[in-house]
Design an enzyme around this catalytic site. Structure first.
Site, PDB file in Angstrom:
ATOM      1  CG  ASP A   2      -2.094   0.918   1.085  1.00 58.42           C
ATOM      2  OD1 ASP A   2      -2.350   1.383  -0.043  1.00 58.42           O
ATOM      3  OD2 ASP A   2      -2.754   1.184   2.097  1.00 58.42           O
ATOM      4  CG  HIS A  19      -0.248   1.813  -9.344  1.00 56.38           C
ATOM      5  ND1 HIS A  19      -0.420   1.507  -8.017  1.00 56.38           N
ATOM      6  CD2 HIS A  19      -1.386   2.459  -9.732  1.00 56.38           C
ATOM      7  CE1 HIS A  19      -1.618   1.943  -7.615  1.00 56.38           C
ATOM      8  NE2 HIS A  19      -2.210   2.527  -8.634  1.00 56.38           N
ATOM      9  CG  LEU A 113       9.928 -16.910  -3.738  1.00 53.93           C
ATOM     10  CD1 LEU A 113       9.586 -16.784  -2.258  1.00 53.93           C
ATOM     11  CD2 LEU A 113      10.427 -15.555  -4.267  1.00 53.93           C
TER      12      LEU A 113
HETATM   13  C1  IPE Z   1      -1.114   0.290  -4.014  1.00 56.84           C
HETATM   14  O1  IPE Z   1      -1.265   1.423  -3.294  1.00 56.84           O
HETATM   15  C2  IPE Z   1      -2.224  -0.707  -3.874  1.00 56.84           C
HETATM   16  C3  IPE Z   1      -2.731  -1.210  -5.185  1.00 56.84           C
HETATM   17  C4  IPE Z   1      -4.015  -1.359  -5.388  1.00 56.84           C
HETATM   18  C5  IPE Z   1      -1.814  -1.577  -6.241  1.00 56.84           C
HETATM   19  P1  IPE Z   1      -2.497   2.442  -3.417  1.00 56.84           P
HETATM   20  O2  IPE Z   1      -2.825   2.684  -4.855  1.00 56.84           O
HETATM   21  O3  IPE Z   1      -3.617   1.952  -2.572  1.00 56.84           O
HETATM   22  O4  IPE Z   1      -1.843   3.749  -2.795  1.00 56.84           O
HETATM   23  P2  IPE Z   1      -2.505   4.831  -1.839  1.00 56.84           P
HETATM   24  O5  IPE Z   1      -3.105   4.096  -0.674  1.00 56.84           O
HETATM   25  O6  IPE Z   1      -3.516   5.573  -2.644  1.00 56.84           O
HETATM   26  O7  IPE Z   1      -1.340   5.677  -1.428  1.00 56.84           O
HETATM   27 MG    MG Z   2      -4.182   2.303  -0.612  1.00 58.31          MG
END
Ligand code: IPE
Ligand code: MG
Length: 230
Positions: A2, A19, A113
């Protein structure tokens, strides 16, 4: 994983670039696990609730998943990594479903892994899906053992450690069944900033935990039946 969006926002960049940076952190973590003989790494990439995001962001995330499979599976295979995906793949394009299936097939006998990507995954969906599969297979009586055989992570041991980046302290519908005795670690570090040193910090925190799985602690005095006052 996140914090991609906030990482981008802090830099006045579009969320999708967060991302893209997050993917670099994925590579680092996979490499770290591979080099340190960690046998299972499960990444929550896309939840069943993430479809609620703007269409552009959802499309970008799915395209990033597809591109990563196209470009990185051969390398994973070379490094003896077994690739798995958990979640409802039926919502994905045929092309993406084929790539996932091919990656799983190619790497199925690898013994290093196990890298599992949770995509269009929800913990509640997983449990309901397992119950449906168990019923379809003729189980009339459900038990924990029966249900466990049909859960998405049936091929893996229960997770030892959950790391959530980005500062939120919640599970957000991740693998709720399997996490009951998992040690939870929350860090404010945003996912694209998650470096090897942060992984070490999480592991060091984990190694200090006393895992009792419901049993009494070793120092706890256990009263024998005879000494219990009726
Ligand atoms: C990545 O972080 C989670 C995914 C869905 C890939 P976020 O996109 O939720 O980032 P924030 O929480 O808005 O900072
Ligand atoms: Mg998020």
């Amino acid at each position: 994983m996140d914090g991609n969006g906030r990482w981008a926002k802090e830099r006045y960049l579009p969320r999708v670039l967060g991302h893209r940076s997050g993917l670099k952190a994925v590579r680092k973590s996979v490499e770290f696990c591979h080099q340190n003989n960690i046998q299972f790494l499960t990444l929550f990439a896309f939840s069943s609730e993430n479809w609620r995001r703007p269409i552009e962001e959802v499309s970008f995330l799915l395209a990033l998943f597809q591109k990563s499979l196209e470009e990185e599976v051969a390398k994973l295979d070379k490094n003896n990594v077994r690739f798995k995906m958990i979640g409802d793949r039926s919502k994905f394009s045929t092309k993406l479903q084929d790539l996932i299936q091919e990656a799983e097939r190619l790497t199925q006998d690898n013994t290093g892994l196990t890298l599992t990507v949770a995509a269009n995954y929800g913990g509640r969906w997983d449990i309901v899906n397992a119950a449906k599969q168990a019923a379809l297979s003729g189980h009339v009586e459900l038990s924990e053992d029966v249900l466990s055989q049909y859960l998405q992570l049936q091929f893996a041991p229960e997770p030892d450690l959950l790391i959530r980046t980005g500062g939120e302290v919640r599970i957000s519908n991740f693998v709720i069944w399997d996490l009951v005795y998992t040690e939870l670690y929350f860090t404010d570090v945003l996912w694209p900033d998650f470096e090897i040193k942060h992984f070490y910090e999480a592991l060091s925190h984990y190694s200090g935990r006393d895992r009792r799985f419901g049993r009494a602690g070793v120092d706890q005095e256990v009263l024998s039946e005879n000494t219990v006052d009726p």
